[in-house]
Design a protein around this motif. Structure first.
Motif: not given
Length: 346
Positions: A32, A64, A67, A150, A154, A157, A172, A175
């Motif tokens: 980000r 991003a 974001q 969010y 992701q 993405d 993480q 995600h």
């Protein structure tokens, strides 16, 4: 839900497969652009993406920008932050002939994937995501629709380029799990467009900030990659330590001193305790001189390459323009496959 042990097993198998057949994989990584990139980014993510690129893995680097406003009221100087992030990635070794550097806002088809993807998850699943909870608590604001969704953004993405590899730390993993769930549910409902991506668990070292906490732009405790040598010296010298002249590595009792020793250790490849023994009774001044010298030595080539590219702004703009064009081609192809699978191709 996958267990951590099963994820570890898949990650190890994925690493082995990448080593033998890198060309069959695509990696999605990025950041980000909320401020200057720092040593934590270099050690935590950038070096790993350069390594994968150089192995022959198709590498997608998302800056991003959309974001940025997940947890704040304004987008700030996002345009400059995007250019700076591109500069730091290029200076660190990302090759635009091998990798694609692009921005969220420039790829409409990627963002359009949010609509079908949101229909595949429940509100309860979004509220349970630990990153959403953490970002909400840190922001001190009401939960926005963008922050709540969010994890789905992701997932878009990751899935728009059909990434097989997503380098992450343990925190993480939710995600990646969300992206895997969406890929599976889309397949079950509409057909096989997406493969389930896999997490490549990284063993990147934790880089402490100058105050002993995690190095972070938001904490104001970072050593930015874009700093000059003199700025690095100045910010290190301002770091509070303690009054004991005998330098020792003790993270619990001496967090400030130990954070500086850890930074010097990461930059030189030496153990923090060994550096402390060398400094001995030299005090905080000698410690700070050592840290500043270690950082400046590590970043000397990075800064030289960065300055050369920054002197030609058209070059960075062209890298982003071509990256956005390539990302759009990929996203449009994926969106066409999604429309065909859903029966909405007219």
């Amino acid at each position: 839900m996958d267990t951590y042990s099963s994820t570890m097993g898949r990650s190890d198998a994925l690493a082995a497969d990448i080593a033998t057949d890198p060309g069959s994989h695509t990696v999605l990584t990025g950041e980000r652009p909320t401020g200057s990139l720092h040593l934590g980014h270099l050690f935590g993510t950038i070096r790993e993406r350069v390594r994968l690129q150089n192995l022959g893995v198709r590498t997608m680097v998302v800056l991003a920008d959309y974001q940025v406003i997940t947890d704040r009221d304004a987008i700030g100087h996002v345009r400059q932050h995007v250019y700076d992030a591109a500069l730091d990635n290029l200076a660190a070794g990302i090759d635009p002939e091998k990798s694609v550097i692009f921005t969220h806002s420039s790829v409409p088809a990627l963002n359009q994937l949010l609509l079908p993807f949101l229909s595949l998850v429940t509100e309860a699943e979004l509220h349970r995501n630990p990153t959403v909870k953490a970002e909400l608590a840190a922001s001190g604001r009401a939960l926005s629709g963008l922050l709540l969704t969010y994890p789905v953004h992701q997932a878009a993405d990751i899935l728009f380029c059909k990434a097989t590899v997503v380098p992450v730390g343990k925190d993480q993993l939710p995600h990646i799990e969300m992206a895997r769930v969406i890929a599976r549910r889309f397949r079950d409902r509409y057909g096989a467009v997406f493969e389930k991506p896999q997490a490549l668990l990284t063993s990147a070292p934790a880089v402490p900030g100058l105050d002993g906490r995690k190095m972070s732009k938001s904490f104001g405790n970072a050593i930015s990659l874009s700093m000059t040598p003199d700025e690095t010296v100045a910010v290190v010298r301002r770091t509070p330590t303690d009054s004991d002249r005998d330098i020792s590595y003790d993270p619990a009792a001496r967090p400030g001193v130990s954070a500086l020793l850890t930074i010097a250790g990461l930059c030189t490849g030496r153990e923090p305790g060994a550096i402390a023994a060398d400094i001995g009774g030299g005090g905080a001044g000698s410690l700070k001189d050592c840290v500043a010298e270690s950082v400046n030595s590590l970043l000397a080539e990075h800064r030289r390459r960065r300055a050369d590219m920054a002197a030609d702004p058209d070059y960075v703009r062209s890298v982003l323009r071509h990256g956005n064009e390539r990302a759009n081609e990929i996203a449009e192809q994926t969106l066409s496959e999604v429309r065909a699978a859903m029966g909405t191709a007219y």
